[in-house]
Scaffold this motif. Structure first.
Motif, PDB file in Angstrom:
ATOM      1  N   ASP A  89       3.438   7.623   8.825  1.00  0.00           N
ATOM      2  CA  ASP A  89       3.259   6.243   8.275  1.00  0.00           C
ATOM      3  C   ASP A  89       2.486   5.655   8.793  1.00  0.00           C
ATOM      4  OD1 ASP A  89       5.127   6.683   9.541  1.00  0.00           O
ATOM      5  OD2 ASP A  89       5.832   5.240   9.353  1.00  0.00           O
ATOM      6  N   VAL A  90       2.412   6.203  10.261  1.00  0.00           N
ATOM      7  CA  VAL A  90       1.840   5.124  11.173  1.00  0.00           C
ATOM      8  C   VAL A  90       0.925   5.945  11.261  1.00  0.00           C
ATOM      9  CG1 VAL A  90       3.460   4.072  11.850  1.00  0.00           C
ATOM     10  CG2 VAL A  90       2.874   6.528  13.137  1.00  0.00           C
ATOM     11  N   ILE A  91       0.001   6.951  11.268  1.00  0.00           N
ATOM     12  CA  ILE A  91      -1.222   7.885  11.356  1.00  0.00           C
ATOM     13  C   ILE A  91      -2.029   7.684   9.878  1.00  0.00           C
ATOM     14  CG2 ILE A  91      -2.361  10.036  11.468  1.00  0.00           C
ATOM     15  CD1 ILE A  91       0.301  11.318  12.523  1.00  0.00           C
ATOM     16  N   SER A  92      -1.324   6.977   9.494  1.00  0.00           N
ATOM     17  CA  SER A  92      -2.717   7.532   8.055  1.00  0.00           C
ATOM     18  C   SER A  92      -2.442   5.574   7.388  1.00  0.00           C
ATOM     19  CB  SER A  92      -1.677   8.118   6.539  1.00  0.00           C
ATOM     20  OG  SER A  92      -2.170   9.799   7.719  1.00  0.00           O
ATOM     21  N   MET A  93      -1.721   4.487   7.632  1.00  0.00           N
ATOM     22  CA  MET A  93      -1.766   3.581   7.138  1.00  0.00           C
ATOM     23  C   MET A  93      -1.052   2.403   8.044  1.00  0.00           C
ATOM     24  SD  MET A  93       1.072   2.979   4.036  1.00  0.00           S
ATOM     25  CE  MET A  93       1.408   1.677   4.263  1.00  0.00           C
ATOM     26  N   GLY A  94      -1.104   2.848   9.633  1.00  0.00           N
ATOM     27  CA  GLY A  94      -0.335   2.356   9.978  1.00  0.00           C
ATOM     28  C   GLY A  94      -1.088   0.523  10.077  1.00  0.00           C
ATOM     29  N   GLY A  95      -1.978   0.185  10.128  1.00  0.00           N
ATOM     30  CA  GLY A  95      -2.644  -0.963  10.155  1.00  0.00           C
ATOM     31  C   GLY A  95      -2.430  -1.710   8.980  1.00  0.00           C
ATOM     32  N   THR A  96      -2.117  -0.778   8.242  1.00  0.00           N
ATOM     33  CA  THR A  96      -1.693  -1.492   6.588  1.00  0.00           C
ATOM     34  C   THR A  96      -0.220  -1.844   7.218  1.00  0.00           C
ATOM     35  OG1 THR A  96      -3.239  -0.826   6.182  1.00  0.00           O
ATOM     36  CG2 THR A  96      -1.341  -1.407   4.235  1.00  0.00           C
ATOM     37  N   LEU A  97       1.108  -1.205   7.513  1.00  0.00           N
ATOM     38  CA  LEU A  97       2.029  -1.296   7.540  1.00  0.00           C
ATOM     39  C   LEU A  97       1.855  -2.281   8.277  1.00  0.00           C
ATOM     40  CD1 LEU A  97       4.388   2.007   8.433  1.00  0.00           C
ATOM     41  CD2 LEU A  97       4.912  -0.488   9.337  1.00  0.00           C
ATOM     42  N   LEU A  98       1.345  -2.497   9.907  1.00  0.00           N
ATOM     43  CA  LEU A  98       2.166  -3.506  10.054  1.00  0.00           C
ATOM     44  C   LEU A  98       1.373  -4.976   9.435  1.00  0.00           C
ATOM     45  CD1 LEU A  98       0.799  -1.782  13.437  1.00  0.00           C
ATOM     46  CD2 LEU A  98       2.686  -2.650  13.742  1.00  0.00           C
ATOM     47  N   ARG A  99       0.381  -4.747   9.040  1.00  0.00           N
ATOM     48  CA  ARG A  99       0.220  -5.895   8.383  1.00  0.00           C
ATOM     49  C   ARG A  99       1.203  -6.385   7.631  1.00  0.00           C
ATOM     50  NH1 ARG A  99      -6.435  -6.873   7.207  1.00  0.00           N
ATOM     51  NH2 ARG A  99      -6.278  -7.783   8.888  1.00  0.00           N
TER      52      ARG A  99
END
Length: 638
Positions: free
Chosen positions: A367-377
């Motif tokens: 999750d954080v490797i592949s879409m960590g920035g989107t998850l945080l947003r």
């Protein structure tokens, strides 16, 4: 300019929509050959390959035996290769592999099975190899040889430099081949340095050859094999000399072939009313010329095989504007949808807001490797974000990490004396087991649990850093994964049931799932199949909440979406990229050196940042705004 669709290809090649359909087609072809030989009153001699590629083929052959009456009593088999040295009952043995996937489930007589022997003394290897060749000749030669292809272009274990006339022999494995096999052996240091393999000359004597290749990871070497010059640096190109060879691919493995990547260059009849086809062509032209889309000219379209597009669509200017706008509309800083905004040209809906969002992560860090920035947003923008870790990820933990945590428990117990049974006994059991553990041996249940708890704790830490409450973090521990081995079980009903249960519990308006099928261990592929099957079953029951749910597929750990495929591009600032890196660092057991790095030896955070920055640079090259990094998504329209 090439004017025939297949003229660029030097080998007959068939591309299927997916590996499932391809494997079934080849299995039916083999079944027809077996029955034909039986009618003719002679044995059917098959050359067989191992590895992840032919497993679905063997499963289909077993199915045809069990449900369609296909008998293997007249079949004689010769396997391509075996590691040396290698005991037949070892986890990585090709003897064991063939029995697990095929021989134990069909009616082939044991005496008709031939596999190179990894246990014979080295002084006897040459004599064994000569007998292997004689045994093939004694049954009339191989009727059909099944092959896979390695990243170095090897067939069997014929590494670069193998001669056209080479025969069965003992060889030294290439470094890349050993790196690719490292996950099966729990570390490159455990991979044998040598193997016994059929030679190129032996393979080419088969009357028919079928080479199988699946996945994006094979696309580059497939192109070299099919379209490149014959060379000993890519032994698979020797197949160009064979009169009856067929290359069978899924779409991902065929992605780099000219007919797939730039079909207009080989005279393919294309539908230029299809926006996706036009976008692919224009982006390809811009990248080839290293120019922004809006600067492409009529002359450049004509000179690069796109005159038909120009003739049907008018001026280059009009085509450029259309494609530029399509790309521009993929970019959004609001992956969950922007509230109170016109969403006509946005990738996501404005309503409802906030959304319930479920992110599926195959391993406890994807999750954080592949879409960590989107998850945080998504969290920062107020959505209710849930994360579901589909597997425990326990096999990807080094043994010394398990010892360290067992030691912590023992010393904590010693300091605080929590009960009458000191945890030091746990530490003793764990260290004793791991001290005597053989390379590739399955961990004890106790060790597997400790390693699973390590991954679980790291995942919780990363979610807390991102602002996700503990009650919105879910651990599915899908049963298919829990073998303690790199090789997993097939997807089962319990895997699907657990997935359906969570989907119904959360009832998300947005789902994110890993579409990264280049994962060399196959876990991502199985996890995605479980999600797809779960959603199809829910759809069949007219589940109300599903009507308002969109599914987005991410990549990034192994490979990124092609720029023309991207439907949502989430830009990341330098600060957001730093936050993403910190979230990845919470997975300390995977830091510094992953246990199963695959072909790329860099740490996962380094790979992710490089991919995200490369995507941003491509958008910039095409004339779009310049960003620090971009995470990309494709929508699955179920």
């Amino acid at each position: 300019m090439i004017t025939d669709v297949h003229r660029a290809e030097r080998l007959p090649t068939v591309i299927y929509p997916d590996s499932e359909q391809a494997a079934i087609a080849v299995a039916r072809q083999i079944a027809d050959l077996i029955r034909q030989c039986e009618t003719e009153g002679r044995p059917c001699v098959l050359g067989l390959a191992t590895g992840s590629t032919p497993t679905r083929l063997y499963e289909e052959l077993v199915y045809l035996h069990q449900h369609d009456g296909l008998s293997f009593r007249n079949v004689v088999t010769f396997n391509l290769d075996e590691y040396y040295p290698m005991a037949p009952d070892s986890l990585q043995s090709y003897v064991r592999f063939m029995h697990e996937y095929l021989f134990d489930h069909i009616d082939i007589p044991t005496a008709q099975i031939h596999i190179p022997d990894g246990t014979i003394p080295q002084a006897e290897v040459n004599a064994f190899c000569q007998r292997y060749e004689e045994q093939i000749r004694a049954v009339g030669g191989i009727d059909l040889q099944v092959l896979g292809i390695g990243r170095t272009g090897h067939i069997g274990f014929n590494e670069p430099g193998s001669g056209l006339g080479s025969r069965t022999r003992l060889i030294t494995l290439d470094h890349i081949t050993r790196t690719d096999a490292a996950s099966d052996f729990y570390g490159e240091e455990n991979v044998p340095r040598r193997a016994i393999t059929m030679g190129v000359g032996t393979i080419l004597e088969a009357r028919q050859i079928v080479l199988l290749a699946w996945g994006e990871g094979k696309a580059a070497v497939v192109k070299r094999m099919v379209e490149g010059d014959m060379t000993d640096s890519v032994p698979a190109t020797y197949l160009q000399q064979h009169a009856h060879v067929q290359v069978v691919l899924d779409q991902a493995a065929g992605a780099e072939l000219t007919r797939t990547k730039t079909p207009w260059l080989v005279g393919a009849q294309l539908d230029w009313t299809n926006d996706a086809q036009v976008r692919k062509a224009v982006i390809s032209l811009a990248r080839a010329l290293q120019k922004p889309i809006l600067k492409l000219t009529d002359q450049e379209y004509n000179e690069h095989g796109l005159s038909e597009l120009l003739a049907q669509s008018g001026l280059a200017y009009n085509i450029n504007i259309k494609v530029f706008n399509q790309l521009q509309r993929t970019i959004t800083g609001w992956p969950g949808g922007k509230p109170h905004a016109d969403d006509t040209n946005r990738p996501e809906r404005a309503t409802p807001f906030p959304k319930r969002i479920l992110i599926f992560s195959p391993h406890p860090d994807d999750d954080v490797i592949s879409m960590g920035g989107t998850l945080l947003r998504l969290v920062d923008q107020g959505h209710e974000v849930h994360v579901a870790y589909q597997t425990s990820g326990n096999i990807a933990v080094f043994d010394d990490e398990a010892i360290r945590f067992a030691e912590f428990v023992a010393e904590y117990d010693e300091a605080f004396r929590l009960d009458d049974q000191p945890a030091s006994t746990l530490y003793q059991r764990v260290t004793e087991f791991l001290k005597n553990k053989a390379p590739g041996q399955v961990d004890s249940d106790e060790v597997q649990q400790i390693k699973g708890l390590i991954r679980r704790g790291e995942a919780k830490s990363a979610c807390r850093y991102a602002g996700i409450p503990d009650e919105q973090v879910h651990f599915l521990n899908l049963p298919f994964y829990e073998t303690g081995r790199v090789r997993k079980k097939p997807i089962g009903e319990e895997d699907i049931r657990l997935t359906i249960e969570l989907l119904n519990q959360v009832q998300p308006q947005q789902v994110y799932a890993a579409g990264d099928l280049s994962d060399p261990h196959g876990t991502h592929r199985v996890c995605l199949a479980a999600i797809f099957e779960a959603i199809h079953r829910l759809k069949a029951t007219d589940t109300a909440w599903l009507q308002h749910c969109w599914v987005w597929l991410y990549r990034g750990a192994w490979q990124e979406w092609d720029i023309d495929q991207i439907e949502m591009a989430v830009p990341l600032s330098p600060q957001e990229l730093t936050r993403k890196r910190r979230a990845i660092f919470k997975h300390q057991s995977q830091k510094d050196r992953p246990l199963f790095p695959g072909a790329d030896q860099r740490e996962f955070w380094q790979r992710a940042e490089e991919r995200n920055r490369t995507t941003a640079q491509l958008y910039d090259l095409l004339g779009l705004p310049e960003y620090e990094a971009i995470e990309a998504f494709v929508r699955w329209h179920f």
